[in-house]
Write an enzyme that holds these catalytic residues in place. Structure first.
Site, PDB file in Angstrom:
ATOM      1  N   HIS A 109       0.834  -1.330  -0.071  1.00 22.01           N
ATOM      2  CA  HIS A 109      -0.122  -0.096   0.040  1.00 22.01           C
ATOM      3  C   HIS A 109       0.838   0.981   0.010  1.00 22.01           C
ATOM      4  CE1 HIS A 109      -3.141  -2.797   2.002  1.00 22.01           C
ATOM      5  NE2 HIS A 109      -3.307  -3.009   0.679  1.00 22.01           N
ATOM      6  N   CYS A 157       2.148  15.280 -12.351  1.00 21.19           N
ATOM      7  CA  CYS A 157       3.347  15.119 -13.441  1.00 21.19           C
ATOM      8  C   CYS A 157       4.070  13.835 -12.617  1.00 21.19           C
ATOM      9  CB  CYS A 157       4.357  16.303 -13.231  1.00 21.19           C
ATOM     10  SG  CYS A 157       5.372  16.664 -11.661  1.00 21.19           S
TER      11      CYS A 157
END
Length: 292
Positions: free
Chosen positions: A141, A152
Protein backbone atom coordinates in the site's frame (compact mmCIF):
# COMPACT_ATOMS: atom_id res chain seq x y z
CA UNK A 1 -2.23 -13.91 32.36
CA UNK A 2 -3.13 -11.37 29.74
CA UNK A 3 -0.60 -8.73 28.79
CA UNK A 4 -0.56 -5.61 30.95
CA UNK A 5 -2.24 -2.69 29.21
CA UNK A 6 0.17 -0.29 30.91
CA UNK A 7 3.35 -1.82 29.48
CA UNK A 8 5.16 0.90 27.54
CA UNK A 9 4.52 0.56 23.82
CA UNK A 10 1.62 -1.85 24.26
CA UNK A 11 -1.21 0.69 24.47
CA UNK A 12 -2.54 -0.39 21.07
CA UNK A 13 -1.93 -4.14 21.44
CA UNK A 14 -5.03 -6.20 22.27
CA UNK A 15 -4.84 -8.30 25.43
CA UNK A 16 -3.59 -11.84 24.85
CA UNK A 17 -1.96 -14.73 26.68
CA UNK A 18 1.81 -15.32 26.51
CA UNK A 19 2.93 -17.78 23.78
CA UNK A 20 2.00 -21.38 24.53
CA UNK A 21 5.08 -23.69 24.35
CA UNK A 22 3.13 -26.03 22.07
CA UNK A 23 2.37 -23.13 19.71
CA UNK A 24 6.04 -22.10 19.73
CA UNK A 25 6.97 -25.65 18.76
CA UNK A 26 4.35 -25.74 15.98
CA UNK A 27 5.53 -22.47 14.48
CA UNK A 28 9.16 -23.59 14.81
CA UNK A 29 8.28 -26.74 12.90
CA UNK A 30 6.44 -24.70 10.24
CA UNK A 31 9.38 -22.30 9.73
CA UNK A 32 11.99 -25.09 9.81
CA UNK A 33 10.11 -26.93 7.05
CA UNK A 34 10.01 -23.81 4.85
CA UNK A 35 12.82 -23.19 2.40
CA UNK A 36 11.30 -20.17 0.66
CA UNK A 37 8.95 -18.47 3.11
CA UNK A 38 6.56 -15.79 1.86
CA UNK A 39 5.62 -13.43 4.71
CA UNK A 40 2.77 -10.92 4.73
CA UNK A 41 2.55 -8.41 7.58
CA UNK A 42 -0.21 -6.07 8.71
CA UNK A 43 -0.85 -3.39 11.29
CA UNK A 44 -0.60 -5.90 14.15
CA UNK A 45 3.16 -6.11 13.70
CA UNK A 46 3.51 -2.35 14.25
CA UNK A 47 1.19 -1.91 17.24
CA UNK A 48 4.11 -2.90 19.48
CA UNK A 49 6.02 0.05 18.05
CA UNK A 50 3.25 2.34 19.32
CA UNK A 51 1.25 2.70 16.09
CA UNK A 52 -2.48 1.97 16.47
CA UNK A 53 -4.29 -0.25 13.96
CA UNK A 54 -7.83 0.04 12.63
CA UNK A 55 -9.62 -3.14 13.66
CA UNK A 56 -8.24 -4.58 16.92
CA UNK A 57 -10.90 -5.23 19.51
CA UNK A 58 -11.03 -2.49 22.15
CA UNK A 59 -7.86 -0.66 21.06
CA UNK A 60 -8.11 -0.20 17.27
CA UNK A 61 -9.20 3.12 15.74
CA UNK A 62 -12.65 1.76 14.82
CA UNK A 63 -13.20 0.57 18.40
CA UNK A 64 -12.03 3.81 20.01
CA UNK A 65 -13.66 6.38 17.73
CA UNK A 66 -16.17 6.85 14.93
CA UNK A 67 -13.51 8.45 12.73
CA UNK A 68 -12.64 6.87 9.40
CA UNK A 69 -9.58 7.33 7.18
CA UNK A 70 -9.71 9.62 4.15
CA UNK A 71 -11.15 8.11 0.97
CA UNK A 72 -9.17 8.34 -2.28
CA UNK A 73 -11.97 9.98 -4.32
CA UNK A 74 -12.59 12.60 -1.63
CA UNK A 75 -8.88 13.49 -1.42
CA UNK A 76 -8.59 13.92 -5.20
CA UNK A 77 -11.88 15.81 -5.58
CA UNK A 78 -11.93 18.15 -2.60
CA UNK A 79 -9.42 20.88 -1.71
CA UNK A 80 -10.87 21.11 1.81
CA UNK A 81 -10.44 17.33 2.28
CA UNK A 82 -6.78 17.71 1.27
CA UNK A 83 -6.36 20.67 3.60
CA UNK A 84 -7.84 18.66 6.48
CA UNK A 85 -5.72 15.61 5.65
CA UNK A 86 -2.43 17.52 5.37
CA UNK A 87 -3.04 19.66 8.49
CA UNK A 88 -3.60 16.53 10.56
CA UNK A 89 -0.67 14.78 8.90
CA UNK A 90 1.62 17.79 9.48
CA UNK A 91 0.91 17.75 13.23
CA UNK A 92 1.26 13.96 13.50
CA UNK A 93 4.36 13.58 11.32
CA UNK A 94 7.14 14.28 13.87
CA UNK A 95 5.81 11.56 16.18
CA UNK A 96 4.78 9.11 13.45
CA UNK A 97 8.09 9.31 11.61
CA UNK A 98 10.04 8.73 14.84
CA UNK A 99 8.52 5.26 15.52
CA UNK A 100 11.14 2.49 15.48
CA UNK A 101 10.98 -1.18 14.45
CA UNK A 102 10.30 -3.71 17.21
CA UNK A 103 11.62 -7.25 17.73
CA UNK A 104 9.23 -8.72 15.14
CA UNK A 105 10.55 -6.44 12.35
CA UNK A 106 14.15 -7.30 13.31
CA UNK A 107 13.48 -11.06 13.34
CA UNK A 108 12.05 -10.93 9.81
CA UNK A 109 15.09 -8.96 8.66
CA UNK A 110 17.34 -11.65 10.20
CA UNK A 111 15.38 -14.44 8.48
CA UNK A 112 15.98 -12.65 5.19
CA UNK A 113 19.72 -12.42 5.88
CA UNK A 114 19.79 -16.15 6.67
CA UNK A 115 18.09 -16.93 3.34
CA UNK A 116 15.00 -18.29 5.10
CA UNK A 117 12.60 -15.53 4.05
CA UNK A 118 12.04 -15.48 0.28
CA UNK A 119 9.87 -12.37 0.11
CA UNK A 120 8.12 -9.99 2.50
CA UNK A 121 4.95 -8.11 1.62
CA UNK A 122 3.74 -5.51 4.08
CA UNK A 123 0.32 -3.86 4.09
CA UNK A 124 1.74 -1.17 6.39
CA UNK A 125 2.75 2.31 5.25
CA UNK A 126 4.99 3.11 8.26
CA UNK A 127 8.44 2.24 6.79
CA UNK A 128 9.32 0.14 9.85
CA UNK A 129 10.45 -2.87 7.78
CA UNK A 130 12.72 -0.55 5.80
CA UNK A 131 14.10 0.97 9.01
CA UNK A 132 14.75 -2.58 10.27
CA UNK A 133 16.80 -3.30 7.15
CA UNK A 134 14.50 -5.62 5.15
CA UNK A 135 15.30 -5.50 1.43
CA UNK A 136 13.43 -8.39 -0.25
CA UNK A 137 10.20 -6.52 0.28
CA UNK A 138 7.14 -4.99 -1.35
CA UNK A 139 5.16 -2.20 0.33
CA UNK A 140 1.74 -3.25 -0.96
CA UNK A 141 0.00 0.00 0.00
CA UNK A 142 2.99 2.32 -0.46
CA UNK A 143 4.70 4.38 2.23
CA UNK A 144 3.87 7.63 4.02
CA UNK A 145 7.54 8.63 3.92
CA UNK A 146 7.21 9.45 0.20
CA UNK A 147 4.98 12.04 -1.50
CA UNK A 148 4.25 12.41 -5.20
CA UNK A 149 2.44 14.78 -7.55
CA UNK A 150 -0.81 13.47 -9.08
CA UNK A 151 -0.19 15.55 -12.22
CA UNK A 152 3.49 15.09 -13.15
CA UNK A 153 4.50 12.18 -10.89
CA UNK A 154 7.41 14.04 -9.29
CA UNK A 155 8.43 12.43 -5.97
CA UNK A 156 9.76 14.07 -2.84
CA UNK A 157 10.46 12.84 0.67
CA UNK A 158 7.75 13.46 3.25
CA UNK A 159 10.41 14.99 5.54
CA UNK A 160 11.17 17.57 2.82
CA UNK A 161 7.47 18.42 2.50
CA UNK A 162 7.38 19.05 6.27
CA UNK A 163 9.80 21.95 5.71
CA UNK A 164 7.54 23.40 2.99
CA UNK A 165 4.57 23.18 5.39
CA UNK A 166 6.54 24.98 8.10
CA UNK A 167 7.59 27.75 5.69
CA UNK A 168 3.98 28.27 4.52
CA UNK A 169 2.47 28.12 8.03
CA UNK A 170 4.96 29.94 10.30
CA UNK A 171 2.38 30.98 12.92
CA UNK A 172 -0.10 28.09 12.60
CA UNK A 173 -0.41 25.99 15.74
CA UNK A 174 -2.68 23.10 16.64
CA UNK A 175 -3.11 20.84 19.63
CA UNK A 176 -3.69 17.22 18.61
CA UNK A 177 -6.41 14.94 19.97
CA UNK A 178 -5.10 11.37 19.73
CA UNK A 179 -3.13 9.61 16.99
CA UNK A 180 -4.54 7.65 14.04
CA UNK A 181 -2.94 4.62 12.32
CA UNK A 182 -1.56 6.35 9.24
CA UNK A 183 0.29 9.11 11.02
CA UNK A 184 -2.34 11.81 11.21
CA UNK A 185 -3.98 13.18 14.35
CA UNK A 186 -7.46 14.44 15.17
CA UNK A 187 -8.03 18.17 14.71
CA UNK A 188 -11.18 20.30 14.71
CA UNK A 189 -12.45 22.01 11.54
CA UNK A 190 -11.69 25.33 13.22
CA UNK A 191 -8.01 24.39 13.67
CA UNK A 192 -7.68 23.27 10.06
CA UNK A 193 -9.28 26.31 8.43
CA UNK A 194 -6.18 28.50 7.97
CA UNK A 195 -3.68 25.76 7.15
CA UNK A 196 -1.85 26.36 3.86
CA UNK A 197 -1.07 23.37 1.60
CA UNK A 198 1.81 23.62 -0.91
CA UNK A 199 1.41 22.55 -4.54
CA UNK A 200 3.96 20.56 -6.55
CA UNK A 201 7.08 22.69 -7.02
CA UNK A 202 7.54 21.46 -10.60
CA UNK A 203 4.05 21.81 -12.07
CA UNK A 204 1.70 23.18 -9.40
CA UNK A 205 -0.21 19.88 -9.21
CA UNK A 206 -1.79 18.15 -6.21
CA UNK A 207 0.58 16.45 -3.76
CA UNK A 208 -0.49 13.09 -2.31
CA UNK A 209 1.30 10.64 -0.02
CA UNK A 210 2.58 7.60 -1.94
CA UNK A 211 0.01 5.33 -0.30
CA UNK A 212 -3.12 3.53 -1.44
CA UNK A 213 -5.99 5.34 0.27
CA UNK A 214 -9.23 3.53 1.07
CA UNK A 215 -11.28 3.21 -2.11
CA UNK A 216 -8.19 3.18 -4.34
CA UNK A 217 -6.59 0.05 -5.84
CA UNK A 218 -3.07 -1.37 -5.88
CA UNK A 219 -1.47 -1.19 -9.35
CA UNK A 220 -1.72 -4.30 -11.54
CA UNK A 221 2.09 -4.31 -11.97
CA UNK A 222 2.61 -4.54 -8.22
CA UNK A 223 -0.05 -7.25 -7.82
CA UNK A 224 1.52 -9.28 -10.65
CA UNK A 225 4.99 -8.87 -9.13
CA UNK A 226 3.81 -10.13 -5.71
CA UNK A 227 2.02 -13.10 -7.34
CA UNK A 228 5.34 -14.00 -9.00
CA UNK A 229 7.17 -13.92 -5.65
CA UNK A 230 4.43 -16.07 -4.12
CA UNK A 231 4.74 -18.56 -7.00
CA UNK A 232 8.43 -19.00 -6.10
CA UNK A 233 7.60 -19.65 -2.41
CA UNK A 234 6.81 -22.89 -0.60
CA UNK A 235 4.84 -21.58 2.40
CA UNK A 236 3.12 -18.44 3.68
CA UNK A 237 3.19 -16.75 7.08
CA UNK A 238 0.72 -13.96 7.88
CA UNK A 239 1.85 -11.83 10.83
CA UNK A 240 -0.32 -9.18 12.47
CA UNK A 241 -3.17 -9.00 9.98
CA UNK A 242 -6.84 -9.96 10.10
CA UNK A 243 -6.70 -9.90 6.25
CA UNK A 244 -9.98 -7.99 6.04
CA UNK A 245 -8.71 -5.93 3.10
CA UNK A 246 -8.97 -7.76 -0.23
CA UNK A 247 -5.71 -6.33 -1.62
CA UNK A 248 -3.82 -8.56 0.85
CA UNK A 249 -6.37 -11.36 1.21
CA UNK A 250 -6.12 -12.25 -2.52
CA UNK A 251 -2.55 -13.55 -1.94
CA UNK A 252 -3.75 -15.88 0.81
CA UNK A 253 -6.41 -17.18 -1.56
CA UNK A 254 -3.69 -17.75 -4.20
CA UNK A 255 -1.53 -19.57 -1.63
CA UNK A 256 -4.50 -21.80 -0.73
CA UNK A 257 -5.05 -22.54 -4.42
CA UNK A 258 -1.39 -23.60 -4.72
CA UNK A 259 -1.92 -25.78 -1.62
CA UNK A 260 0.87 -23.97 0.25
CA UNK A 261 0.90 -24.41 4.04
CA UNK A 262 -0.28 -21.15 5.65
CA UNK A 263 0.47 -20.06 9.23
CA UNK A 264 -1.35 -17.11 10.78
CA UNK A 265 0.01 -15.18 13.76
CA UNK A 266 -2.54 -12.60 14.87
CA UNK A 267 -4.37 -11.62 18.05
CA UNK A 268 -8.03 -12.22 17.27
CA UNK A 269 -9.86 -13.84 14.34
CA UNK A 270 -8.83 -13.49 10.69
CA UNK A 271 -10.37 -14.29 7.31
CA UNK A 272 -7.89 -17.18 6.97
CA UNK A 273 -8.74 -19.06 10.16
CA UNK A 274 -10.90 -21.69 8.44
CA UNK A 275 -8.20 -22.72 5.94
CA UNK A 276 -4.86 -21.91 7.63
CA UNK A 277 -2.66 -24.89 8.57
CA UNK A 278 -1.75 -23.11 11.80
CA UNK A 279 -3.37 -20.24 13.76
CA UNK A 280 -1.48 -18.60 16.63
CA UNK A 281 -3.01 -16.01 18.92
CA UNK A 282 0.10 -14.21 20.19
CA UNK A 283 1.98 -10.95 19.90
CA UNK A 284 4.33 -10.94 16.89
CA UNK A 285 7.12 -9.36 18.92
CA UNK A 286 6.80 -11.98 21.62
CA UNK A 287 6.51 -15.16 19.52
CA UNK A 288 8.71 -14.55 16.46
CA UNK A 289 11.94 -14.00 18.46
CA UNK A 290 11.47 -17.51 19.95
CA UNK A 291 11.80 -19.11 16.50
CA UNK A 292 15.29 -20.06 15.37
Amino acid sequence: HSVSRTSPGLTFVPACLPPDPVEVEELQHFVSNSKRLFVMTGAGISTESGIPDYRSEGVGLYARTDRRPVQHAEFVRSASARQRYWARNFVGWPQFSSHQPNKAHLVLRDWEKLGKLHWLVTQNVDALHTKAGSQRMTELHGCTHRVFCLACGDQILRSELQEHFEALNPTWKAEAFGVAPDGDVFLTDEQVRNFQVPACRKCGGILKPDVTFFGDTVSQEKVHFVHQRLAESDSMLVAGSSMQVYSGYRFALAAREKKLPIAVLNIGPTRLDHFASLKLNSRCGELLPLIV
